[in-house]
Design a protein around this motif. Structure first.
Motif, short mmCIF file in Angstrom:
data_model
loop_
_atom_site.label_atom_id
_atom_site.label_comp_id
_atom_site.label_asym_id
_atom_site.label_seq_id
_atom_site.Cartn_x
_atom_site.Cartn_y
_atom_site.Cartn_z
N PHE A 1 11.84 56.88 34.69
CA PHE A 1 11.64 57.31 33.30
C PHE A 1 11.60 58.82 33.20
N LEU A 2 10.82 59.49 34.07
CA LEU A 2 10.71 60.95 34.04
C LEU A 2 12.04 61.62 34.37
N GLU A 3 12.85 60.98 35.22
CA GLU A 3 14.17 61.52 35.53
C GLU A 3 15.08 61.54 34.30
N GLY A 4 14.78 60.70 33.32
CA GLY A 4 15.57 60.67 32.10
C GLY A 4 15.28 61.82 31.16
N ILE A 5 14.26 62.62 31.46
CA ILE A 5 13.91 63.77 30.63
C ILE A 5 14.63 64.99 31.21
N PRO A 6 15.59 65.56 30.47
CA PRO A 6 16.44 66.63 31.04
C PRO A 6 15.66 67.76 31.73
N SER A 7 14.62 68.29 31.10
CA SER A 7 13.93 69.43 31.72
C SER A 7 13.07 69.02 32.90
N LEU A 8 12.74 67.75 33.03
CA LEU A 8 11.98 67.29 34.19
C LEU A 8 12.89 66.82 35.32
N ARG A 9 14.07 66.31 34.97
CA ARG A 9 15.01 65.79 35.96
C ARG A 9 15.30 66.80 37.06
N LEU A 10 15.40 68.08 36.68
CA LEU A 10 15.78 69.10 37.67
C LEU A 10 14.70 69.34 38.72
N LEU A 11 13.52 68.78 38.54
CA LEU A 11 12.45 68.93 39.54
C LEU A 11 12.75 68.14 40.81
N GLY A 12 13.47 67.03 40.70
CA GLY A 12 13.77 66.19 41.85
C GLY A 12 12.77 65.04 41.98
N ARG A 13 13.21 63.97 42.65
CA ARG A 13 12.41 62.74 42.76
C ARG A 13 11.06 62.94 43.44
N ASP A 14 11.01 63.73 44.50
CA ASP A 14 9.74 63.90 45.21
C ASP A 14 8.69 64.58 44.32
N ALA A 15 9.11 65.60 43.60
CA ALA A 15 8.19 66.29 42.69
C ALA A 15 7.80 65.36 41.53
N LEU A 16 8.76 64.61 41.04
CA LEU A 16 8.47 63.67 39.95
C LEU A 16 7.52 62.57 40.39
N ARG A 17 7.57 62.21 41.65
CA ARG A 17 6.65 61.21 42.18
C ARG A 17 5.20 61.69 42.01
N ILE A 18 4.96 62.97 42.29
CA ILE A 18 3.62 63.55 42.13
C ILE A 18 3.20 63.45 40.66
N LEU A 19 4.11 63.80 39.76
CA LEU A 19 3.79 63.73 38.33
C LEU A 19 3.54 62.28 37.90
N ALA A 20 4.37 61.37 38.40
CA ALA A 20 4.22 59.96 38.02
C ALA A 20 2.88 59.40 38.48
N ILE A 21 2.44 59.80 39.65
CA ILE A 21 1.16 59.32 40.17
C ILE A 21 -0.01 59.90 39.38
N GLY A 22 0.07 61.18 39.03
CA GLY A 22 -1.05 61.85 38.38
C GLY A 22 -1.08 61.82 36.87
N ALA A 23 0.05 61.49 36.25
CA ALA A 23 0.10 61.47 34.79
C ALA A 23 -0.62 60.24 34.24
N GLU A 24 -1.02 60.34 32.98
CA GLU A 24 -1.73 59.25 32.31
C GLU A 24 -0.88 58.70 31.18
N SER A 25 -0.92 57.40 31.00
CA SER A 25 -0.25 56.78 29.87
C SER A 25 -1.28 56.53 28.78
N ARG A 26 -0.92 56.82 27.53
CA ARG A 26 -1.81 56.61 26.40
C ARG A 26 -1.06 55.91 25.28
#
Length: 172
Positions: free
Chosen positions: A27-52
């Motif tokens: 899902f985060l990879e589908g966001i253009p400005s976040l996609r460029l971070l790469g999967r490993d960095a997005l994994r950190i965000l996915a683990i630490g982010a909260e859904s509301r």
């Protein structure tokens, strides 16, 4: 049912939906400005982010309040409105990153965000984002380059507007 969700059962046998970390990363990879971070960095965000989940008509945040995070709209939509700032109203739907600047620096919310319908967002705290950038310098470089490109394009556009205004005869 959304393809990102996996059906499961709790201890009472009730069905529920859950997302896997891989679904969150995708899902985060589908966001253009976040996609460029790469999967490993997005994994950190996915683990630490909260859904509301935000109910229709409820404010996600108010104009002028301190911004310590950004939000990604997962489902639903939000009206982004400003009464104090000269910012045109807009709608943020699925896949929209709201308040990107708050990921990098202390800021005030320039708009209010009010749910148009039942909506779900992913909250990305600034501290989590900055910590992730420290651990992934290549991602930080890609993000810096993307931001520098946006700033250059904005400056060029402002220069064109200024030139146009300077050429127009005065309307007094």
């Amino acid at each position: 049912m959304d393809a990102r969700h996996k059906a499961g059962h709790d201890r009472t046998g009730e069905d529920f939906l859950r997302m896997t970390i891989e679904d969150d990363i995708a899902f985060l990879e589908g966001i253009p400005s976040l996609r460029l971070l790469g999967r490993d960095a997005l994994r950190i965000l996915a683990i630490g982010a909260e859904s509301r989940t935000i109910h229709e008509g409820v404010s996600l945040f108010s104009e002028g309040e301190d911004a310590d995070c950004a939000y990604v709209v997962q489902e639903g939509s939000f009206d982004l409105v400003a009464e104090k700032n000269a910012i045109p109203a807009s709608v943020a739907g699925p896949g929209t990153l709201i308040a990107e600047t708050a990921l990098f620096t202390d800021a005030k919310r320039l708009t209010a965000a009010v749910a148009r319908e039942p909506s779900t967002v992913v909250r990305i705290p600034r501290q989590l984002f900055l910590k992730m950038l420290e651990g992934y310098p290549d991602a930080a470089r890609r993000m810096r380059d993307a931001i520098a490109g946006k700033v250059s394009r904005t400056a060029a556009e402002l220069s064109r507007v200024r030139s146009t205004l300077m050429r127009e005869p005065s309307r007094r």
